[in-house]
Write an enzyme that holds these catalytic residues in place. Structure first.
Site, PDB file in Angstrom:
ATOM      1  N   TYR A 163      -6.679   4.632   3.822  1.00  0.00           N
ATOM      2  CA  TYR A 163      -5.184   3.850   3.941  1.00  0.00           C
ATOM      3  C   TYR A 163      -5.521   2.736   4.744  1.00  0.00           C
ATOM      4  O   TYR A 163      -5.180   1.648   4.169  1.00  0.00           O
ATOM      5  CB  TYR A 163      -4.175   4.752   4.490  1.00  0.00           C
ATOM      6  CG  TYR A 163      -2.742   4.304   4.824  1.00  0.00           C
ATOM      7  CD1 TYR A 163      -1.945   4.086   3.912  1.00  0.00           C
ATOM      8  CD2 TYR A 163      -2.494   3.787   6.037  1.00  0.00           C
ATOM      9  CE1 TYR A 163      -0.725   3.605   4.076  1.00  0.00           C
ATOM     10  CE2 TYR A 163      -1.531   3.113   6.235  1.00  0.00           C
ATOM     11  CZ  TYR A 163      -0.499   3.116   5.395  1.00  0.00           C
ATOM     12  OH  TYR A 163       0.885   2.386   5.712  1.00  0.00           O
ATOM     13  N   VAL A 178       0.803  -1.121   0.116  1.00  0.00           N
ATOM     14  CA  VAL A 178       0.117   0.041   0.058  1.00  0.00           C
ATOM     15  C   VAL A 178       0.947   1.318   0.239  1.00  0.00           C
ATOM     16  O   VAL A 178       0.519   2.280  -0.695  1.00  0.00           O
ATOM     17  CB  VAL A 178      -0.822   0.102   1.334  1.00  0.00           C
ATOM     18  CG1 VAL A 178      -1.663   1.149   1.337  1.00  0.00           C
ATOM     19  CG2 VAL A 178      -1.768  -1.157   1.226  1.00  0.00           C
ATOM     20  N   GLU A 179       1.985   1.007   0.658  1.00  0.00           N
ATOM     21  CA  GLU A 179       2.894   2.527   0.832  1.00  0.00           C
ATOM     22  C   GLU A 179       3.580   2.632  -0.547  1.00  0.00           C
ATOM     23  O   GLU A 179       3.765   3.664  -0.848  1.00  0.00           O
ATOM     24  CB  GLU A 179       3.920   2.175   1.887  1.00  0.00           C
ATOM     25  CG  GLU A 179       3.463   2.081   3.428  1.00  0.00           C
ATOM     26  CD  GLU A 179       3.553   3.700   3.761  1.00  0.00           C
ATOM     27  OE1 GLU A 179       4.013   4.639   3.271  1.00  0.00           O
ATOM     28  OE2 GLU A 179       2.623   3.948   4.591  1.00  0.00           O
ATOM     29  N   SER A 180       4.251   1.596  -1.190  1.00  0.00           N
ATOM     30  CA  SER A 180       5.151   1.755  -2.407  1.00  0.00           C
ATOM     31  C   SER A 180       4.816   0.917  -3.596  1.00  0.00           C
ATOM     32  O   SER A 180       5.329   1.088  -4.454  1.00  0.00           O
ATOM     33  CB  SER A 180       6.337   1.808  -1.842  1.00  0.00           C
ATOM     34  OG  SER A 180       6.568   0.441  -1.637  1.00  0.00           O
TER      35      SER A 180
END
Length: 464
Positions: free
Chosen positions: A242, A137-139
C-alpha cells in the site's frame, strides 16, 4: 605577401567577431547546460526537503518564500521525502506500462472534480500535497466504492472508525460517501497519525492497517523504518504494498506528462489554487436531486455523485438539516431555484388510509421505510391508523396507488383469545395463525417490535 597578411588579419578579426556573437547570444555547449540543470535540480531538491522538514516540525517558512508548484515540468520535487524502497520503483514501472497509464488516467479523470478541493484542504491544514492522491489507492476515486470489509467512499472509512468525526450514517445518508466531510475526517486522521509516529510514510501505513498496530510495531522493532518493520514481520503484506503504491502513484501523477499519462487527467496545482471549487448550501426543505438538477441546469450525474451520501437521491426532511454540495459555477442557479417557493422540489404520494392498512404494507408498496413515513407524518400513530386519514409518502420510485387486499370481515375475524407462552413472538404467532406481524400488532394496538409478556392475552384471527 601583402595580400597574405591582409587575409590572415581578416580571419583573425572574423574569429574574434564570432566569439563576441557567441557570448552575446549565450551559445553555451550542451554539456555545460546539462551540468548546470543537474546542479540546480539537486539544490532545489535539497531546499524543498529542508523547508518541508522545517514546516512539518512546526516551523515557519522563511519570509517571502513560496513553495514551488509541483506540475508536469521542472525538477522532481516532493514534499514528503521518498523512502529508498525498491518496491516504489516497482510500482512506478507498473504504472508506466500502457495498461498502467490507462488505469491512472481513468482514476485521475474520476477524481478531477475533487482533487482541487482536497489539494486546497491540504494546503490549509499545512499538510503534504501528495496526500491528495491517497483516495486513488484507497478507492480509485469511486464515490460509491464499498470494500469487502465494509469500508465506503473515497477515503474508505469503516463504521467502527467514524465516531470521532462528524460522519452520520442512517437510513437517509451515509456520510462516509460525502467527499467534503470524509476529506476533513481523513486529513484529521492522517495528521493525528503523523503526530504520533513522526513519519509520513508511517502515517500513511497507519491509515491502512491502524495506528495501534504501527505503534506496537515501532515499539517492538525499535525502528521507524516501515521497510524494516515489514521485513521483521510487524507490518502486514497489504500495507507493505500500500505505501509504495501510494508513493509511486503520487510521483507519476505529479509529473504525468513525463510519464505519458493522458494530458486530460493532469492535475494543475496553479489552477487548483485559483479554482472556484465547491460550495455548501444549507437547505430548509426536502429536495429531490433530479428535480433540482433539471431546474438549475446541473448535470444529474454530477449532482448525484457530489452528494453520493444520499441513499435515495433525496435530502432528509428539513428538520434534520442538510448541506447540499454544488459546483460554485451553479450555486447562484441553485439558490434561485430554492428561493422560488412555488416550484416543488420534492414529489410525494398522498394516500388515504383504508381499513386494514398498515405502515409496513405501505412501506413495502412505495419502496420506503416505515420510519421514513413516520418522519414525514409526525402526527400519525402507526398503532392507531384511522380510515380516511391522509398521509404523505416520499416518491422514491414510480408506482401505482396502494390497494390493500385486507378485508377483515371476509378473511379474518380477530375474536379468538390467545395467551402468550414462553418463547412466543409476534412472528411465530403470525405463522401459526396464517396472518402477518403487522395485522396482529394493528388489531391489538401494539408495536411490531413489542416485547411479549408470558400470560398476556391477545386477539388472533378466527378463520371464517
Amino acid at each position: 605577401m601583402g595580400m597574405g597578411r591582409n587575409l590572415s588579419r581578416r580571419k583573425t578579426v572574423l574569429k574574434c567577431r564570432r566569439r563576441e556573437r557567441r557570448k552575446r547570444g549565450r551559445i553555451i555547449p550542451l554539456e555545460t547546460l546539462m551540468l548546470k540543470r543537474i546542479t540546480l535540480t539537486i539544490f532545489l531538491f535539497a531546499l524543498i526537503q529542508t523547508v518541508f522538514a522545517q514546516t512539518s516540525a512546526g516551523g515557519n517558512l522563511p519570509a517571502g518564500f513560496k513553495l514551488p508548484i509541483q506540475d508536469i515540468g521542472g525538477p522532481l520535487l516532493h514534499s514528503i521525502p521518498i523512502p529508498d524502497d525498491p518496491m516504489i520503483q516497482h510500482y512506478i514501472n507498473e504504472y508506466s506500462r500502457e495498461s498502467g497509464q490507462k488505469t491512472m488516467s481513468a482514476i485521475l479523470q474520476r477524481g478531477a472534480p475533487y482533487l482541487g478541493f482536497i489539494y486546497n484542504s491540504l494546503l490549509e491544514a499545512g499538510m503534504p500535497a501528495e496526500l491528495m492522491y491517497l483516495p486513488a489507492v484507497e478507492s480509485g476515486f469511486r464515490a460509491w466504492a464499498l470494500s469487502r470489509s465494509g469500508a465506503s467512499g473515497f477515503w474508505q472509512f469503516m463504521m467502527n472508525s467514524i465516531s470521532p468525526y462528524d460522519i452520520v450514517v442512517n437510513e437517509w445518508q451515509d456520510d462516509r460517501r460525502d467527499f467534503w466531510k470524509a476529506t476533513g475526517a481523513a486529513l484529521s486522521k492522517l495528521r493525528f497519525n503523523y503526530e504520533r509516529t513522526g513519519s509520513w510514510p508511517l502515517a500513511v501505513a497507519a491509515y491502512n492497517c491502524g495506528l495501534g498496530r504501527v505503534e506496537r510495531a515501532v515499539a517492538a522493532a525499535g525502528t521507524t523504518d516501515y521497510i524494516e518493520l515489514f521485513n521483521q514481520g510487524y507490518i502486514p503484506r497489504e500495507t507493505r504494498n500500500y505505501v509504495p503504491k501510494f508513493f509511486a502513484f503520487a510521483h507519476i501523477a505529479g509529473y504525468a506528462a513525463i510519464h505519458e499519462v493522458s494530458s486530460a487527467a493532469v492535475f494543475n496545482t496553479a489552477s487548483a489554487q485559483n479554482s472556484a471549487g465547491w460550495e455548501q448550501i444549507e437547505l430548509n426543505q426536502a429536495v429531490n436531486l433530479v428535480i433540482l438538477a433539471s431546474k438549475a441546469g446541473i448535470p444529474v450525474p454530477l449532482l448525484h455523485e457530489a452528494n453520493a451520501e444520499l441513499r435515495h437521491g433525496i435530502t432528509p426532511p428539513a428538520v434534520n438539516g442538510y448541506f447540499l454540495k454544488v459546483p460554485s459555477g451553479y450555486s447562484d442557479n441553485v439558490r434561485k431555484v430554492l428561493e422560488n417557493t412555488e416550484e416543488p422540489l420534492m414529489r410525494f404520494y398522498i394516500h388515504e388510509i383504508q381499513g386494514g392498512d398498515t405502515l409496513y404494507a405501505l412501506s413495502r408498496h412505495f419502496g420506503v421505510s416505515v420510519s421514513m413515513i413516520e418522519m414525514y407524518n409526525p402526527a400519525v400513530d402507526a398503532r392507531a391508523l384511522r380510515s380516511g386519514q391522509k398521509i404523505i409518502i416520499p416518491a422514491l420510485k414510480e408506482t401505482g396507488p396502494f390497494r390493500s387486499d385486507y378485508n377483515a370481515p371476509e378473511r379474518w375475524n380477530f375474536s379468538l383469545a390467545y395467551t402468550i407462552k414462553a418463547g412466543d413472538s409476534l412472528w411465530s404467532i403470525s405463522r401459526a395463525f396464517n396472518t402477518s406481524v403487522e395485522e396482529i400488532a394493528f388489531n391489538n394496538g401494539m408495536r411490531t417490535d413489542e416485547t411479549l409478556k408470558v400470560g398476556l392475552i391477545i386477539q388472533v384471527p378466527r378463520e371464517n
